[in-house]
Design a protein around this motif. Sequence first.
Motif, short mmCIF file in Angstrom:
data_model
loop_
_atom_site.label_atom_id
_atom_site.label_comp_id
_atom_site.label_asym_id
_atom_site.label_seq_id
_atom_site.Cartn_x
_atom_site.Cartn_y
_atom_site.Cartn_z
N GLU A 146 0.83 -1.16 -0.04
CA GLU A 146 0.04 0.17 0.01
C GLU A 146 1.01 1.44 -0.09
N ARG A 147 1.83 1.28 0.93
CA ARG A 147 2.92 2.24 0.86
C ARG A 147 3.44 2.66 -0.26
N LEU A 148 3.91 1.49 -1.07
CA LEU A 148 4.71 1.80 -2.39
C LEU A 148 3.92 1.96 -3.38
N LYS A 149 2.49 1.90 -3.33
CA LYS A 149 1.71 2.37 -4.51
C LYS A 149 1.46 3.85 -4.51
N ILE A 150 1.27 4.45 -3.15
CA ILE A 150 1.32 5.76 -2.77
C ILE A 150 2.68 6.41 -3.33
N LEU A 151 3.84 5.77 -2.61
CA LEU A 151 5.12 6.25 -2.71
C LEU A 151 5.52 6.55 -4.35
N SER A 152 5.18 5.38 -5.18
CA SER A 152 5.48 5.31 -6.57
C SER A 152 5.01 6.64 -7.24
N LYS A 153 3.72 6.85 -6.89
CA LYS A 153 3.06 8.12 -7.60
C LYS A 153 3.85 9.39 -7.07
N MET A 168 8.07 6.88 -9.78
CA MET A 168 9.20 5.88 -10.09
C MET A 168 8.73 4.56 -9.53
N ASP A 169 8.67 3.25 -10.28
CA ASP A 169 8.39 2.03 -9.72
C ASP A 169 8.87 1.75 -8.20
N GLY A 170 7.91 1.18 -7.54
CA GLY A 170 8.28 0.56 -6.18
C GLY A 170 7.50 -0.73 -6.10
N SER A 171 8.20 -1.67 -5.50
CA SER A 171 7.51 -2.93 -5.28
C SER A 171 7.90 -3.98 -4.25
N VAL A 172 7.35 -4.91 -3.73
CA VAL A 172 7.89 -5.87 -2.94
C VAL A 172 7.54 -7.21 -3.35
N THR A 173 8.27 -8.34 -3.10
CA THR A 173 7.88 -9.60 -3.52
C THR A 173 8.69 -10.35 -2.43
N ILE A 174 7.94 -11.66 -2.09
CA ILE A 174 8.62 -12.50 -1.27
C ILE A 174 8.54 -13.89 -1.87
N GLU A 175 9.76 -14.55 -1.82
CA GLU A 175 9.81 -15.77 -2.39
C GLU A 175 10.84 -16.99 -1.41
N VAL A 212 13.21 -11.67 0.46
CA VAL A 212 12.38 -10.55 0.50
C VAL A 212 12.91 -9.43 -0.53
N THR A 213 12.45 -9.04 -1.74
CA THR A 213 13.06 -8.09 -2.45
C THR A 213 12.29 -6.77 -2.72
N LEU A 214 12.87 -5.66 -2.14
CA LEU A 214 12.13 -4.32 -2.24
C LEU A 214 12.80 -3.77 -3.42
N VAL A 215 12.05 -3.11 -4.30
CA VAL A 215 12.42 -1.82 -5.08
C VAL A 215 11.96 -0.72 -4.41
N ILE A 216 12.89 0.01 -3.91
CA ILE A 216 12.59 1.39 -3.22
C ILE A 216 12.64 2.70 -3.84
N PRO A 217 11.48 3.25 -3.84
CA PRO A 217 11.62 4.50 -4.66
C PRO A 217 12.45 5.44 -3.90
N HIS A 218 13.20 6.25 -4.54
CA HIS A 218 14.23 7.01 -4.04
C HIS A 218 14.51 8.61 -4.87
N LYS A 219 15.10 9.33 -4.11
CA LYS A 219 15.49 10.49 -4.73
C LYS A 219 16.94 10.86 -4.34
N PHE A 220 17.58 11.92 -5.24
CA PHE A 220 19.02 12.32 -4.94
C PHE A 220 19.06 13.60 -4.11
N VAL A 221 19.92 13.56 -3.12
CA VAL A 221 19.92 14.52 -2.36
C VAL A 221 20.44 15.91 -3.21
N ALA A 222 19.69 17.06 -3.17
CA ALA A 222 19.97 18.23 -3.88
C ALA A 222 21.35 18.80 -3.36
#
Length: 693
Positions: free
Chosen positions: A653-660, A664-671, A683-693
């Motif tokens: 849920e958080r990643l859906k909002i954060l992606s917007k 950029m894409d954000g996701s979580v998968t558990i295998e 657990v694989t997390l694709v973490i939305p991010h930004k670079f420090v200005a």
Amino acid sequence: MQHHKEKDTTRVNILNALAFSHFSRDMPKTLEYLDEAYTIADIIQFEKGKARNIYIKGITEAIQSNYDQALGYYNEALKLYENIDFKKGIANCYNAMGITYKNIGKPRKSVDYIKKAIKIEEEIGSNNLSASLINLGNSYTDLGEFAEAIPYLNKALSIAKADKNKQRVAYSLNNLGTIYLDQGNYPLALEYFKESLYINEKIGDSLGIANHLNNIGWMYKTRKQYDKAMKHYEKALEIDKRIDNKRGVSSTLNDIGIIYEENGDYERALNYYIKALDINKQIGSKKGIPNILHNIGEVYLALNEFNTANQYFSEAKKISTEIGDKVTLCDTYIGLAKTYANQKLYDSALNNVLKAKKISKVSGFLDCQKEATEILFNIYKATGNYRDALENHQQFKTLNDSLFNKENIKKIAQIEYEYKYKQALDSANIRELQLTKTVRAKSEDLEKTQRNYLWAIIGVLMISMLLGSVIFYQKLKNAKTKTQNAVIEQKLLRSQMTPHFIFNSLSVLQGMILNKEDKKSVSYLSKFSKLLRITLENSRDKTVLLSQELKAVQNYLTLQNLENDAYQSTLLVEETIDIPMFEVPPMLIQPFVENAIEHAFIDTNDDKKIDIRLKYIDKKLICTIADNGIGYMPQKKTNNGYKKSLSTAITSERLKILSKDFKMDGSVTIEDREKYNAQGTIVTLVIPHKFVA
């Protein structure tokens, strides 16, 4: 080196530097670099480069326990450095010679050489000073002069930390741990060993890792956790054999022999002791011989072969006295005392045990003091001296309590923890109920708002259906977003640090305070308070620095593992990631780490591992949390369901909002790692991010 093909002084320096950086993990590569460097240096008559090359060759021989060859190289390098008056190189040679004399069982000579090195390094302001201080502290440790050793090692630790030299920080911690082990302060020793091992694993120092595995194995053996001890010894032995560290192989074989001896398998114990003794004789090192001889004597004592035991103890005493090994000398006097007492030669037994008691009191060897008082009690009792027997029995009980009273404290802390945890759980339930009411109220307001808007739309439909539809859509969207945020906020609060962990940490801290472990309790409290502060700060911010997020995760791992060594953990960040440049949403990683700790190892107790890795691929910041537990598929069948509602659903849920928000894409998968031919969950997390200005 690939860009500098010219055979000049620069290439020689590069090759020597590469050789020095590889000697603790890749000996063949080291020798390859050294051969090429020496050939070039000899052709161009680069004396400083030749001296450095020969000095490093000495180190490679010393690691393989070829001490005569090592000393030959050091003396050759020393002459070259003296000819060109290069003081840093002279100091390095003195230092290396001091280490070599320490390893062959001449600690007094070692101290003299290392002090020469330190004097020069202090004059020139050398960045090698911390290494020399570590070596000097080690030599004093071998002499049993801990009061001299500890200040030098603490000074080395401070300098290494200031210089950000991780390898020297690790060695300082390890050697301090060795002293606390000899003094019977097992919890503090284990803390230093664990911290040191973590650093060496991170920097890939094979020699350091082997030493630390041995030390931790000894800690488990002391606590009679023989299976865990054996696993650490076997890993250490594998590394020592790979890097051809003969002294390390001998030491580990000796330690394995002790485990078999304590379990009554005397034949196998003698086999390991004899192998260890043969290696020490082959490499010409007296340092390890007295301890092995003492252990062989203990086996024959257990077999009631008193004359043979006496011979080995006597030989161990002789060599211990020669090399100044007070620890083994004290143990040997104890062995002789037990042998004579079994033969009812009480005068000889008393003479030896009093010598052991005197040494152990001066040097602070609590284990030896405890054994000495127990033997004195038995001797005085057997000879009818009941007053002295009673006095020594009381001393024995006091010393035994000082070493082994932690179990009672742990039980008390556990009872108090259970009481406080119930209180905390009640408080948490009340808080959760309040949050639930808030969400329900918002939902009811939403329904009421929907009805009002519906009537409003009907009312204004005749005026402007289009305008009314737009207003309704916007208002409804805003109301749903507010409600959704409230729900996610509630779940996020619940997924943060649990009351179980907080109050368990407080109970552990209380146990340390009751046990008067002042330094350890202060350190623990500091880490605990930092983690709480970071968690609260991160919870308020939309994004935090990646370094801050990793710090919180590392602190959490450290606290969870500090008291009882539940698992091994690694946190690796690939070199392609410039940590200070990244900002990420907070509290994405920690819930999955917590799940691994609490749920991955339900049916297993040994060799627990949690690996956290961050990499940056195709403009995606990817974090994996892998464990070697029971796997994801079995957990889905349990009631906990791998806490899917608290981790997978919330994070999704958080990643859906954060992606917007981040665009950029954000996701979580558990295998289950079974699909990759491995044990556990990833657990694989694709973490939305930004670079420090």
